[in-house]
Scaffold this active site. Structure first.
Site, PDB file in Angstrom:
ATOM      1  N   TRP A 259      -5.002 -55.575   7.831  1.00  0.00           N
ATOM      2  CA  TRP A 259      -4.887 -54.925   6.505  1.00  0.00           C
ATOM      3  C   TRP A 259      -5.739 -54.338   5.977  1.00  0.00           C
ATOM      4  O   TRP A 259      -5.271 -53.585   5.131  1.00  0.00           O
ATOM      5  CB  TRP A 259      -3.390 -55.337   6.144  1.00  0.00           C
ATOM      6  CG  TRP A 259      -3.403 -56.616   5.343  1.00  0.00           C
ATOM      7  CD1 TRP A 259      -2.970 -58.425   5.913  1.00  0.00           C
ATOM      8  CD2 TRP A 259      -4.098 -57.070   4.257  1.00  0.00           C
ATOM      9  NE1 TRP A 259      -3.949 -58.959   4.917  1.00  0.00           N
ATOM     10  CE2 TRP A 259      -4.440 -58.193   3.813  1.00  0.00           C
ATOM     11  CE3 TRP A 259      -4.382 -56.209   3.256  1.00  0.00           C
ATOM     12  CZ2 TRP A 259      -3.944 -59.094   2.656  1.00  0.00           C
ATOM     13  CZ3 TRP A 259      -4.586 -56.533   1.687  1.00  0.00           C
ATOM     14  CH2 TRP A 259      -4.386 -57.931   1.769  1.00  0.00           C
ATOM     15  N   ASN A 277      -0.738 -63.104   8.211  1.00  0.00           N
ATOM     16  CA  ASN A 277       0.401 -64.236   8.527  1.00  0.00           C
ATOM     17  C   ASN A 277       0.563 -63.350   9.552  1.00  0.00           C
ATOM     18  O   ASN A 277       1.430 -62.547  10.040  1.00  0.00           O
ATOM     19  CB  ASN A 277       1.055 -64.179   7.435  1.00  0.00           C
ATOM     20  CG  ASN A 277       1.236 -62.854   7.368  1.00  0.00           C
ATOM     21  OD1 ASN A 277       1.460 -61.865   6.306  1.00  0.00           O
ATOM     22  ND2 ASN A 277       2.943 -62.357   7.343  1.00  0.00           N
ATOM     23  N   ASP A 319       2.257 -67.996   3.978  1.00  0.00           N
ATOM     24  CA  ASP A 319       1.839 -66.323   4.106  1.00  0.00           C
ATOM     25  C   ASP A 319       0.980 -66.197   3.289  1.00  0.00           C
ATOM     26  O   ASP A 319       0.480 -65.879   3.026  1.00  0.00           O
ATOM     27  CB  ASP A 319       2.372 -66.103   3.249  1.00  0.00           C
ATOM     28  CG  ASP A 319       2.100 -64.130   3.162  1.00  0.00           C
ATOM     29  OD1 ASP A 319       1.813 -63.794   4.180  1.00  0.00           O
ATOM     30  OD2 ASP A 319       2.752 -63.304   1.940  1.00  0.00           O
ATOM     31  N   ASP A 321      -2.266 -65.513   4.819  1.00  0.00           N
ATOM     32  CA  ASP A 321      -3.131 -65.087   6.098  1.00  0.00           C
ATOM     33  C   ASP A 321      -4.257 -65.046   5.641  1.00  0.00           C
ATOM     34  O   ASP A 321      -4.684 -66.369   6.161  1.00  0.00           O
ATOM     35  CB  ASP A 321      -3.425 -63.962   4.551  1.00  0.00           C
ATOM     36  CG  ASP A 321      -2.246 -62.526   5.023  1.00  0.00           C
ATOM     37  OD1 ASP A 321      -2.555 -61.756   4.578  1.00  0.00           O
ATOM     38  OD2 ASP A 321      -1.234 -62.981   5.212  1.00  0.00           O
ATOM     39  N   ASN A 413      -6.863 -62.153  -3.000  1.00  0.00           N
ATOM     40  CA  ASN A 413      -6.437 -61.586  -2.331  1.00  0.00           C
ATOM     41  C   ASN A 413      -7.227 -60.309  -1.133  1.00  0.00           C
ATOM     42  O   ASN A 413      -8.655 -60.728  -1.174  1.00  0.00           O
ATOM     43  CB  ASN A 413      -5.152 -61.228  -2.880  1.00  0.00           C
ATOM     44  CG  ASN A 413      -3.731 -60.237  -2.182  1.00  0.00           C
ATOM     45  OD1 ASN A 413      -4.098 -58.997  -1.875  1.00  0.00           O
ATOM     46  ND2 ASN A 413      -3.141 -61.068  -1.392  1.00  0.00           N
ATOM     47  N   TRP A 489      -7.855 -58.865  -9.843  1.00  0.00           N
ATOM     48  CA  TRP A 489      -7.362 -58.266  -8.376  1.00  0.00           C
ATOM     49  C   TRP A 489      -8.008 -57.283  -8.437  1.00  0.00           C
ATOM     50  O   TRP A 489      -7.739 -56.144  -7.150  1.00  0.00           O
ATOM     51  CB  TRP A 489      -6.153 -57.176  -8.743  1.00  0.00           C
ATOM     52  CG  TRP A 489      -5.130 -57.680  -8.100  1.00  0.00           C
ATOM     53  CD1 TRP A 489      -4.621 -55.393  -6.977  1.00  0.00           C
ATOM     54  CD2 TRP A 489      -4.264 -58.569  -7.188  1.00  0.00           C
ATOM     55  NE1 TRP A 489      -4.000 -56.289  -5.531  1.00  0.00           N
ATOM     56  CE2 TRP A 489      -3.638 -57.515  -6.122  1.00  0.00           C
ATOM     57  CE3 TRP A 489      -3.973 -59.734  -7.380  1.00  0.00           C
ATOM     58  CZ2 TRP A 489      -3.163 -58.599  -5.214  1.00  0.00           C
ATOM     59  CZ3 TRP A 489      -3.452 -60.847  -6.152  1.00  0.00           C
ATOM     60  CH2 TRP A 489      -3.228 -59.494  -4.905  1.00  0.00           C
ATOM     61  N   ALA A 553      -0.071 -55.309  -5.919  1.00  0.00           N
ATOM     62  CA  ALA A 553       0.704 -56.604  -5.246  1.00  0.00           C
ATOM     63  C   ALA A 553       1.366 -57.599  -6.582  1.00  0.00           C
ATOM     64  O   ALA A 553       2.846 -57.685  -6.146  1.00  0.00           O
ATOM     65  CB  ALA A 553       0.574 -57.415  -4.028  1.00  0.00           C
TER      66      ALA A 553
END
Length: 582
Positions: A259, A277, A319, A321, A413, A489, A553
């Site tokens: 993604w 994940n 999770d 990832d 992230n 972020w 998120a």
């Protein structure tokens, strides 16, 4: 599929192509994009993803004079989750926005040249907000993915649709949020949707027509394919061995979504994609390593074959990832890749063969593993900190809850890091948080959330969550850090002017000294910055740009952390800066 009449393409063999006319952005330009100070031609400011600019006009001595040149609003009511990196070419800025929109903006004036707003159906299922991270340029096209899992190619001059291709079924949870990658004349894309039990993959297409060239799944057991000029598929080999690391049938809905998109290094001839994940989150249902989930896979551009893979979190139970970017760089005369993984460890891996060189924490608290074994490459798991098996308790109840750090949103992230060949440091936007997590019974249903887990994210410290960190990939040391109250972020950029630029949810774009971390400049953009900045030079003037608009998120999944940032306002705009006139 619609094909522009002016674009004439001939496929040479299986993937190579010759452009007869209209080839504005070429392979050669893209392979040299990291050195091109007049344009920003790709996501990552170069296919390697270093996000480093050789420009020096804006530097540690002059940056205090940085002032707005213009600002452009995305308009409408769709002010939410702006994670896009702009592209700069031919006097235009191409910038995507939330809800699958893209704009062309005049670089000199900030005036809108055209807008394309993709018509989204009811029932789209993006797991982590309605974001889009950017586009790709090739020929006279600008190409981006949509929340209903389509690819759209537009004429750079007019904004008219040249071709459009459906990637997969949005009703099954597929979507596309990453910027496409152009590598060796091929358009490489991944897919989003791991929380819905989709099957991750990388696809290569002819960028001028959208026609598939090859497809490689990232869940072991699935078949890869190559496609001839008529679109006929031929088997290209199974991704690994059926049931070797996925006992039973769960490999059929195994997740491992690609993604965040990929990077490409011309010196190795490989494209690098991180995978998400495994599905479901409840790892007790899927014993084994679950290849190629939570991994980095290195793909041969010509064939789509996985040349090597490295799994960051085997049998991922949290999770974590592994979708974060793999950024290639030189160290001690060899080509390596750096990856700051959501699981809290920073990995240095040989970019040619996948051999682990080094691995070390880049956050202060990690509870799921005590370290990474450099000989085997595997984590040293702490068994007591794995969420419990719900079948061991009362029927239909949840398993034993554990407190885990990092939280599932990760030590890092989607926000891309940067690497400076000048300082030889990585600049990583990190987050310090943890979570209560437990497993629950779950079964697959098409289009339904496929988790089998519950969670609550909690801050670890009173005074900060985010931390911008300069990291030495050779020693593993944190050279400096800047703490931030809210989670970081947005992405990072570094320049030869001894600067690091990054944004904060509180709305600031900041510039700090690349060697010391000293803050030198900041500007309030009016909404949270969750996107990476870029820079370029035109007419002897260096510019810096960043997209502003709080979302992503964190406010959707952030638990107690989301409560701490609920005062932040949403937005949707791009800001451009230059040095004030003397």
């Amino acid at each position: 599929m619609v094909v522009h009449k002016k674009l004439i393409v001939s496929l040479l063999g299986l993937g190579a192509m010759s452009l007869v006319q209209g080839a504005d952005v070429t392979n050669a330009m893209l392979e040299n994009a990291a050195k091109d100070s007049g344009n920003v031609l790709s996501f990552g400011m170069g296919t390697q993803g270093q996000r480093y600019s050789p420009l020096t006009q804006i530097n540690s001595k002059t940056v205090a004079k940085l002032t707005p040149a213009w600002s452009f609003s995305f308009g409408g009511e769709k002010q939410r989750g702006q994670e896009s990196q702009p592209l700069i070419y031919n006097g235009k800025m191409f910038v995507t926005a939330s809800y699958s929109r893209i704009f062309a903006v005049d670089l000199k004036t900030g005036a809108k040249l055209w807008k394309y707003e993709h018509r989204l159906p009811d029932g789209i299922m993006p797991c982590c907000d309605v974001v889009n991270r950017g586009a790709a340029l090739f020929g006279n096209l600008v190409i981006f993915g949509t929340l209903d899992a389509q690819l759209v190619a537009l004429d750079q001059t007019t904004g008219k649709v040249v071709w459009k291709e459906k990637i997969d079924d949005y009703a099954a949870g597929y979507s596309m949020t990453a910027a496409p990658l152009i590598a060796k004349g091929l358009l490489l894309t991944g897919v989003s949707g791991g929380e819905f039990g989709i099957v991750g993959r990388v696809e290569a297409r002819n960028p001028l027509t959208g026609q598939l060239v090859w497809m490689r799944p990232t869940v072991e057991g699935h078949m890869g394919y190559r496609y001839d000029k008529d679109g006929k598929a031929t088997e290209n080999g199974i991704s690994g061995t059926l049931n070797k690391s996925w006992p039973g049938d769960l490999w059929k809905t195994g997740g491992a979504s690609t993604w965040m998109g990929g990077t490409y290094d011309a010196s190795t001839g490989l494209a690098y994609f991180g995978t998400g994940n495994p599905a479901p989150w409840n790892s007790h249902l899927r014993p084994g390593d679950n290849l190629y989930s939570s991994s980095t896979v290195a793909l041969d551009i010509e064939t789509g074959q996985i040349k090597w893979s490295y799994q960051n979190t085997p049998n991922d139970s949290w999770d974590f990832d592994g979708a974060n970017e793999f950024v290639t760089f030189d160290m001690d005369g060899k080509r390596f890749g750096g990856k700051a993984d959501r699981n809290g460890f920073f990995y240095v891996i040989d970019a040619k063969n996948g051999k682990l060189e080094n691995a070390f924490p880049f956050v202060k608290k990690i509870t799921w593993a005590s370290g990474i074994d450099l000989k085997t490459g595997r984590p040293n798991f702490i068994a007591a900190n794995r969420p419990g098996d719900p079948t061991k308790g009362e029927e239909g109840k949840k398993g034993t809850s554990v407190f885990s750090a990092p939280a599932f949103l990760g030590a890092k992230n989607q926000m891309p890091m940067a690497y400076s060949p000048q300082t030889k440091l990585f600049y990583v936007p990190a987050n310090e948080w943890g979570m209560e997590i437990w497993n629950e019974p779950v079964s697959y249903k098409k289009g339904g959330a496929y988790l089998g887990a519950g969670f609550t994210i909690r801050p670890l410290n009173e005074d900060y969550i985010g931390a911008m960190r300069a990291i030495d990939p050779k020693s593993g040391k944190i050279v400096w850090e800047i703490k931030n109250n809210a989670p970081l972020w947005g992405g990072v950029m570094t320049t030869a002017g001894n600067l690091v630029f990054y944004g904060t949810p509180e709305g600031y774009l900041k510039a700090v000294d690349a060697k010391s971390g000293k803050e030198l400049w900041k500007f309030q953009t009016g909404s949270g910055v969750v996107a990476p900045p870029v820079t370029w030079q035109e007419g002897g003037t260096q510019y810096v740009a960043v997209v502003s608009g709080w979302g992503g998120a964190v406010p959707l999944w952030g638990g107690e952390v989301a409560k701490k940032v609920n005062f932040l306002e949403q937005g949707g705009s791009v800001w451009v800066f230059k040095l004030a006139a003397k």
